[in-house]
Design a protein around this motif. Structure first.
Motif, PDB file in Angstrom:
ATOM      1  N   UNK A  31      -3.059  -3.120  18.626  1.00  0.00           N
ATOM      2  CA  UNK A  31      -2.172  -4.253  18.363  1.00  0.00           C
ATOM      3  C   UNK A  31      -1.325  -4.064  17.104  1.00  0.00           C
ATOM      4  N   UNK A  32      -1.633  -3.032  16.289  1.00  0.00           N
ATOM      5  CA  UNK A  32      -0.866  -2.806  15.055  1.00  0.00           C
ATOM      6  C   UNK A  32       0.011  -1.565  15.101  1.00  0.00           C
ATOM      7  N   UNK A  33      -0.014  -0.823  16.188  1.00  0.00           N
ATOM      8  CA  UNK A  33       0.756   0.430  16.252  1.00  0.00           C
ATOM      9  C   UNK A  33       2.251   0.181  16.053  1.00  0.00           C
ATOM     10  N   UNK A  49       1.328   8.299  10.031  1.00  0.00           N
ATOM     11  CA  UNK A  49       2.188   8.967  11.025  1.00  0.00           C
ATOM     12  C   UNK A  49       1.358   9.769  12.021  1.00  0.00           C
ATOM     13  N   UNK A  50       0.307  10.396  11.533  1.00  0.00           N
ATOM     14  CA  UNK A  50      -0.585  11.163  12.406  1.00  0.00           C
ATOM     15  C   UNK A  50      -1.268  10.220  13.399  1.00  0.00           C
ATOM     16  N   UNK A  51      -1.698   9.075  12.905  1.00  0.00           N
ATOM     17  CA  UNK A  51      -2.534   8.181  13.708  1.00  0.00           C
ATOM     18  C   UNK A  51      -1.767   7.245  14.645  1.00  0.00           C
ATOM     19  N   UNK A  97       7.106   0.391  12.596  1.00  0.00           N
ATOM     20  CA  UNK A  97       8.218  -0.319  11.977  1.00  0.00           C
ATOM     21  C   UNK A  97       8.196  -0.169  10.460  1.00  0.00           C
ATOM     22  N   UNK A  98       7.043  -0.332   9.852  1.00  0.00           N
ATOM     23  CA  UNK A  98       6.929  -0.195   8.394  1.00  0.00           C
ATOM     24  C   UNK A  98       7.197   1.254   7.973  1.00  0.00           C
ATOM     25  N   UNK A  99       6.697   2.212   8.732  1.00  0.00           N
ATOM     26  CA  UNK A  99       6.934   3.611   8.393  1.00  0.00           C
ATOM     27  C   UNK A  99       8.424   3.952   8.439  1.00  0.00           C
ATOM     28  N   UNK A 116       0.834  -1.204   0.000  1.00  0.00           N
ATOM     29  CA  UNK A 116       0.000   0.000   0.000  1.00  0.00           C
ATOM     30  C   UNK A 116       0.870   1.256   0.000  1.00  0.00           C
ATOM     31  N   UNK A 117       1.910   1.252   0.801  1.00  0.00           N
ATOM     32  CA  UNK A 117       2.780   2.417   0.896  1.00  0.00           C
ATOM     33  C   UNK A 117       3.711   2.555  -0.305  1.00  0.00           C
TER      34      UNK A 117
END
Length: 97
Positions: A84-86, A26-28, A91-93, A12-13
């Protein structure tokens, strides 16, 4: 399961030419809940060329296709990254920064 979500998020990114998707995530990642309007206003303030409908569509896609965003319904829907995904999103960002 977590690996599948990571793969979806990375793909997606990779298609994020303008950086808007990265910026929204990043905001979320602070764990707060945001309305579409709040995210739209933050993006506009940072100089992104977005419209409210586009932001709304992006949040909906993150919710349905990626499965990392949850919607809290009410007078105004509020969106947030599932706790649970933060760390996974952070890490992906980092890979894309």
């Amino acid at each position: 399961m977590m690996e599948k979500i990571q793969d979806r998020l990375v793909n997606y990114l990779k298609r994020d030419r303008k950086g808007i998707r990265r910026e929204v995530l990043s905001i979320m990642i602070d764990g707060k809940k945001y309305t579409t309007s709040e995210i739209y206003e933050i993006l506009k303030a940072k100089g992104y060329d977005v419209n409210l409908r586009g932001v709304s569509a992006m949040l909906g896609l993150m919710n349905t296709r990626l499965g990392i965003v949850r919607t809290e319904t009410g007078e105004k829907n509020r969106y947030y990254i599932k706790p649970e995904y933060i760390e996974l999103v952070k890490s992906v960002l980092r890979e894309f920064s």
